[in-house]
Scaffold this active site. Sequence first.
Site, PDB file in Angstrom:
ATOM      1  N   ASP A  71    -103.901 -65.608  17.905  1.00 48.75           N
ATOM      2  CA  ASP A  71    -104.118 -66.378  19.131  1.00 48.75           C
ATOM      3  C   ASP A  71    -104.664 -65.516  20.257  1.00 48.75           C
ATOM      4  OD1 ASP A  71    -103.547 -69.066  18.531  1.00 48.75           O
ATOM      5  OD2 ASP A  71    -101.401 -68.693  18.582  1.00 48.75           O
ATOM      6  N   GLY A 354    -111.021 -55.722   4.345  1.00 48.05           N
ATOM      7  CA  GLY A 354    -109.976 -56.032   3.378  1.00 48.05           C
ATOM      8  C   GLY A 354    -109.251 -54.760   2.984  1.00 48.05           C
ATOM      9  N   CYS A 381    -116.186 -52.812   7.933  1.00 44.77           N
ATOM     10  CA  CYS A 381    -115.000 -52.046   7.553  1.00 44.77           C
ATOM     11  C   CYS A 381    -115.002 -51.753   6.047  1.00 44.77           C
ATOM     12  CB  CYS A 381    -113.740 -52.785   7.999  1.00 44.77           C
ATOM     13  SG  CYS A 381    -112.254 -51.748   8.005  1.00 44.77           S
ATOM     14  N   GLU A 405    -108.404 -44.994  -2.277  1.00 46.30           N
ATOM     15  CA  GLU A 405    -107.510 -46.143  -2.114  1.00 46.30           C
ATOM     16  C   GLU A 405    -107.234 -46.800  -3.460  1.00 46.30           C
ATOM     17  OE1 GLU A 405    -107.131 -50.251   0.567  1.00 46.30           O
ATOM     18  OE2 GLU A 405    -109.014 -49.130   0.550  1.00 46.30           O
ATOM     19  N   ARG A 470    -107.462 -47.661   7.366  1.00 41.75           N
ATOM     20  CA  ARG A 470    -106.704 -46.481   6.969  1.00 41.75           C
ATOM     21  C   ARG A 470    -107.605 -45.476   6.260  1.00 41.75           C
ATOM     22  NH1 ARG A 470    -102.887 -49.205   5.154  1.00 41.75           N
ATOM     23  NH2 ARG A 470    -101.409 -48.945   6.880  1.00 41.75           N
ATOM     24  N   HIS A 515    -114.814 -53.298  13.642  1.00 38.79           N
ATOM     25  CA  HIS A 515    -114.756 -54.761  13.566  1.00 38.79           C
ATOM     26  C   HIS A 515    -115.446 -55.377  14.782  1.00 38.79           C
ATOM     27  CE1 HIS A 515    -112.075 -55.389  10.074  1.00 38.79           C
ATOM     28  NE2 HIS A 515    -111.611 -54.198  10.393  1.00 38.79           N
ATOM     29  N   GLU A 517    -116.530 -58.274  15.248  1.00 34.02           N
ATOM     30  CA  GLU A 517    -116.137 -59.666  15.500  1.00 34.02           C
ATOM     31  C   GLU A 517    -115.040 -59.776  16.559  1.00 34.02           C
ATOM     32  OE1 GLU A 517    -113.572 -58.476  11.850  1.00 34.02           O
ATOM     33  OE2 GLU A 517    -115.496 -57.946  12.768  1.00 34.02           O
TER      34      GLU A 517
END
Length: 543
Positions: A71, A354, A381, A405, A470, A515, A517
Amino acid sequence: MTRFVFITGGVVSSLGKGIASAALAALLQARGYRVRLRKLDPYLNVDPGTMSPYQHGEVFVTDDGAETDLDLGHYERFTGVHATRADNATTGQIYSDVIARERRGDYLGATVQVIPHITDAIKEAVVAGTEDLDFVLVEIGGTVGDIESLPFLEAIRQLRNDLGAGQTMFVHLTLLPWIPSAGELKTKPTQHSVKELQNVGIQAQMLLCRSDRPIPDTERRKIANFCNVRPEAVIAALDVDTIYACPVSYHAEGMDTEVLRHFGLPHDQEPDLSAWNRVLDAMRHPEGEVRIAVVGKYTALLDAYKSLIEALQHGGIANRVRVKLDWVEAEIFEKSETAIEALRDAHAILVPGGFGERGSEGKIQAVRFAREHNIPFLGICFGMQMAVIECARNLAGLPDASSTEFGPTEEPLVGLMTEWARGNELLRRREGGEMGGTMRLGAYAAKLAEGSRVAEIYGKTEIRERHRHRYEVNVHYREVLEKAGLQFSGMSPDDILPEVVEYPNHPWFVAVQYHPELLSKPFDPHPLFSGFVGAAVKKMRLV
């Protein structure tokens, strides 16, 4: 004097308290008032950073590195006011703070209780740093009647006594369901919800009633009579074709006028809604449609990509086109060799962020398809990391390229910065330990290469963008990748962390570690999304 408006919700969840709060803030802002929005979340998590996207949806990151409720993204998009970690408080944060105080001895041996200690901490969180504002709008998460919300409701009840009726207002969002067999809107759920609120000592001064049709005057008066509010304070929150129509729609219903009347403020002058009308005109009168394939891994719950969806719509507004999103689960490309052909009809391809190995090979295939077929591509990302691995495997002669990862690898194109820059003074993470607080979070500066596509898109060479990751692209592979044709066109100021890569010879191929966005607004679209959708428009016209 700072005035506080508390927004609660009843009957059912997901009625749109966040949008309603943001729309009201935008209306007050359009009248020249200084506003800020805050969210109180009743879950026990300290923050949503470690919650599953399927459970919580998107984690919205602020400039100061807070992982917050989605929000807050709506708040920023509607008002342009950047949120901070002080604007989102959870039960987990409040309890952690109170327990820490108790351990320090701050309570001088007193028995620590929900009232007054927890409620006092909530009140402190609400009013902190609001001295220079005209309005603070505080959304209470959850639904009235939930046991988790009780301390927050008690705290705002006390705040009305502490601050006075002239500084506070309660707005309650409810549902007016239409029953086809009866042919009428039913007011009973709203009546019961208001009674539930009254049971905890709160009387709403305004009711915002979600409905798919106008509220007849007879029903409006009935609601006002049973719920103890003025008829003018029963506001219809009608369904609209886009959330960006809410400020205009709510103003037409008199929402902002009633708020100003409650506080004894002038309300004769009309708010300046010209920016919102321009946004609506662009959305309702597009000059074409582009199809953008989004290759993700959380497509079962689109709230996981809330800011991304909105930013793509903003790119459509900037180019006056409708953006149609084709959601593609990355794993399907790993299960079928022909599934990748589904991307052939896309005017552009986007690979978003992700975590984890699942779907990574499918995303790499999507990157390769966009590169080889000259389809405009934007990687964000994790999407940038997959673009770098794809280049290493298929252009740079490193078939074993991967990310740590996913497990041990001979060619760690992507890894924790601690793995390839151990001892560097800029390290910000802990090895091992808890997952929370181990990421690069918040706004960081970056420098863009002169003459690069991304510098042209931004119109400058120094930027500041928000991060949440990360793992990093290993800068030690920069030389071999650039020889293969992938330009490292954006770097951290110290040249340690790659921020942007692009293919100069591709029609439009840009991937970023941050990011973008999170900074896009409907009336100020982020340049990357304006450029990306613009490239999709060019592709559409070539087809």
